[in-house]
Scaffold this active site. Structure first.
Site, PDB file in Angstrom:
ATOM      1  N   ILE A  81     -43.793  61.831  69.514  1.00 49.28           N
ATOM      2  CA  ILE A  81     -43.855  62.245  71.058  1.00 49.28           C
ATOM      3  C   ILE A  81     -42.619  63.116  71.499  1.00 49.28           C
ATOM      4  O   ILE A  81     -41.583  62.692  71.508  1.00 49.28           O
ATOM      5  CB  ILE A  81     -44.372  61.069  71.929  1.00 49.28           C
ATOM      6  CG1 ILE A  81     -45.565  60.519  71.724  1.00 49.28           C
ATOM      7  CG2 ILE A  81     -44.569  61.629  73.422  1.00 49.28           C
ATOM      8  CD1 ILE A  81     -46.001  59.327  72.283  1.00 49.28           C
ATOM      9  N   CYS A 180     -30.466  69.360  68.817  1.00 48.17           N
ATOM     10  CA  CYS A 180     -31.787  69.718  69.132  1.00 48.17           C
ATOM     11  C   CYS A 180     -32.407  71.071  68.156  1.00 48.17           C
ATOM     12  O   CYS A 180     -31.792  72.174  68.289  1.00 48.17           O
ATOM     13  CB  CYS A 180     -32.228  69.846  70.405  1.00 48.17           C
ATOM     14  SG  CYS A 180     -33.992  70.213  70.886  1.00 48.17           S
ATOM     15  N   ASP A 187     -26.919  66.035  70.395  1.00 44.62           N
ATOM     16  CA  ASP A 187     -27.614  64.679  70.296  1.00 44.62           C
ATOM     17  C   ASP A 187     -26.608  63.762  69.811  1.00 44.62           C
ATOM     18  O   ASP A 187     -26.113  63.941  68.761  1.00 44.62           O
ATOM     19  CB  ASP A 187     -28.947  64.665  69.480  1.00 44.62           C
ATOM     20  CG  ASP A 187     -30.069  65.483  70.238  1.00 44.62           C
ATOM     21  OD1 ASP A 187     -30.111  65.514  71.450  1.00 44.62           O
ATOM     22  OD2 ASP A 187     -30.641  65.886  69.559  1.00 44.62           O
ATOM     23  N   HIS A 219     -34.243  63.302  66.472  1.00 46.14           N
ATOM     24  CA  HIS A 219     -33.769  62.209  66.286  1.00 46.14           C
ATOM     25  C   HIS A 219     -34.586  61.491  64.965  1.00 46.14           C
ATOM     26  O   HIS A 219     -33.889  60.891  64.152  1.00 46.14           O
ATOM     27  CB  HIS A 219     -33.872  61.317  67.381  1.00 46.14           C
ATOM     28  CG  HIS A 219     -33.179  61.677  68.639  1.00 46.14           C
ATOM     29  ND1 HIS A 219     -32.965  63.097  69.108  1.00 46.14           N
ATOM     30  CD2 HIS A 219     -32.640  61.034  70.062  1.00 46.14           C
ATOM     31  CE1 HIS A 219     -32.592  63.262  70.085  1.00 46.14           C
ATOM     32  NE2 HIS A 219     -32.062  61.745  70.763  1.00 46.14           N
ATOM     33  N   GLU A 220     -35.890  61.391  65.061  1.00 44.43           N
ATOM     34  CA  GLU A 220     -36.479  60.676  64.289  1.00 44.43           C
ATOM     35  C   GLU A 220     -36.461  61.267  62.552  1.00 44.43           C
ATOM     36  O   GLU A 220     -36.472  60.545  61.820  1.00 44.43           O
ATOM     37  CB  GLU A 220     -37.869  60.688  64.543  1.00 44.43           C
ATOM     38  CG  GLU A 220     -38.419  60.261  65.933  1.00 44.43           C
ATOM     39  CD  GLU A 220     -38.463  61.124  67.049  1.00 44.43           C
ATOM     40  OE1 GLU A 220     -39.023  60.948  68.108  1.00 44.43           O
ATOM     41  OE2 GLU A 220     -37.938  62.462  66.963  1.00 44.43           O
TER      42      GLU A 220
END
Length: 272
Positions: A81, A180, A187, A219-220
Site C-alpha cells: 500500500i 523514494c 528514507d 522500503h519494502e
C-alpha cells in the site's frame, strides 16, 4: 493502476469524508521479478509492519477520539500500500463516527485487506499508554563503528562475504538510507539482521548497507533486496531482516522478511 497515478509527490486535498477509494495498491511482482523471483515463489515469510500515529475519529457524542495503530500487511499479499494514500485514507476517518475503537479497527482492516489482496490485521492503542523506547534492541550488536576506508555509495552486493565456523548473531546498523523512487525524498532507517550460519564480515556488511545511500526504491523492496542478497551470498541456515524506518507524515513502516514464520514483536526505536 500505474505508479504515476499514485498521490505520492503530488499536491493533495485532505478529504473530510470517508474515502477508502484513496488507498493505492502497488503490485509486488515487478520488484520480485527484478530480484529473481516469480510465480509466488520466494524464500521468506514476513510482513509490512506499519505504525500510524495520526489517527482520529468521532465518538457518538461528537467528542473526538485519538489512537495509534499497528498495521500488519502480509508480505504474501498481492500489493503493498503506497504510503501517502494510506495517510490520506486514515485522515478521511477524522469525521467518521465509531461507537468503539474495535469498530474503527474493523473498518480499517476491511479496507486495507481489500486494497492489498490479503487479510490485514489492525490493532489500536491508547496514546496515553507508555512504551519502551531504545536506540536499538539490547540483544543486537551495532556495526556502525567498524573501520572502513574508501567508502562508496553505490549498491554493492559483492561486498557481502561470509565464511568459517557457523555462528548465531544479531546485528544492527543505523546507517540505512535510500530514496523514494517517486519523490526522491530520503528514507532513513535502522537495519536489524538476525542470522545463523557462516560468520558475515561486518566491514563488508557495513559497506553494503552504506551502498544503499543513493538507491531509489520503496522500503519494502529495499528489505527484500537486502534479504535476498544476504541469503544468496552468505548462505545462512536462518535469516531475518527487518528495517525500522523513521516516521514521515505520521507513518513509519517496518518491513521484515524471514526464513521462519512468526511475528516480529512490537517495538519503537528512538528515531520513530
Amino acid at each position: 493502476m500505474a505508479l504515476n497515478d499514485a498521490p505520492l509527490g503530488k499536491a493533495s486535498e485532505y478529504p473530510d469524508s470517508y474515502s477508502p477509494e484513496l488507498l493505492f495498491p502497488v503490485p509486488r511482482d515487478d520488484n520480485r521479478r527484478r530480484i529473481g523471483f516469480q510465480d509466488g515463489r520466494w524464500p521468506w515469510f514476513g510482513e509490512d509492519l506499519w505504525q500510524a500515529w495520526e489517527l482520529s475519529w468521532l465518538r457518538p457524542s461528537g467528542v473526538p477520539a485519538v489512537a495509534w495503530a499497528e498495521i500488519r500487511v502480509p508480505a504474501a499479499s498481492v500489493s503493498l500500500i503506497e504510503s501517502k494514500s494510506l495517510k490520506l485514507y486514515l485522515n478521511s476517518l477524522n469525521q467518521m463516527v465509531f461507537s468503539t475503537p474495535a469498530q474503527a479497527a474493523e473498518v480499517i482492516e476491511r479496507d486495507l485487506s481489500s486494497a492489498s489482496g490479503s487479510a490485514v490485521s489492525v490493532t489500536l492503542y491508547d496514546v496515553d499508554q507508555p512504551m519502551m523506547i531504545s536506540g536499538h534492541p539490547e540483544d543486537f550488536e551495532l556495526i556502525d563503528d567498524e573501520p572502513l576506508e574508501n567508502v562508496g555509495y553505490a549498491y554493492c552486493p559483492d561486498e557481502l562475504q561470509a565464511g568459517g565456523k557457523g555462528v548465531t548473531e544479531r546485528l544492527c546498523s543505523h546507517l540505512l538510507k535510500s530514496n523514494c523512487p517517486v519523490t526522491g525524498q530520503p528514507d532513513w532507517g535502522s537495519l536489524l539482521i538476525e542470522y545463523t550460519g557462516p560468520r558475515i564480515s561486518r566491514a563488508g556488511l557495513l559497506r553494503y548497507v552504506v551502498g544503499f545511500r543513493q538507491q531509489q526504491d520503496f522500503h519494502e523492496h529495499c528489505v527484500e533486496t537486502i534479504f535476498n542478497d544476504i541469503f544468496q551470498r552468505c548462505d545462512p541456515q536462518h535469516l531475518t531482516v527487518c528495517a525500522r524506518y523513521t516516521r514521515r507524515g505520521g507513518l513509519d513502516i517496518n518491513p521484515w522478511r524471514s526464513t521462519s514464520a512468526g511475528e516480529v514483536p512490537s517495538m519503537r526505536l528512538i528515531r520513530q
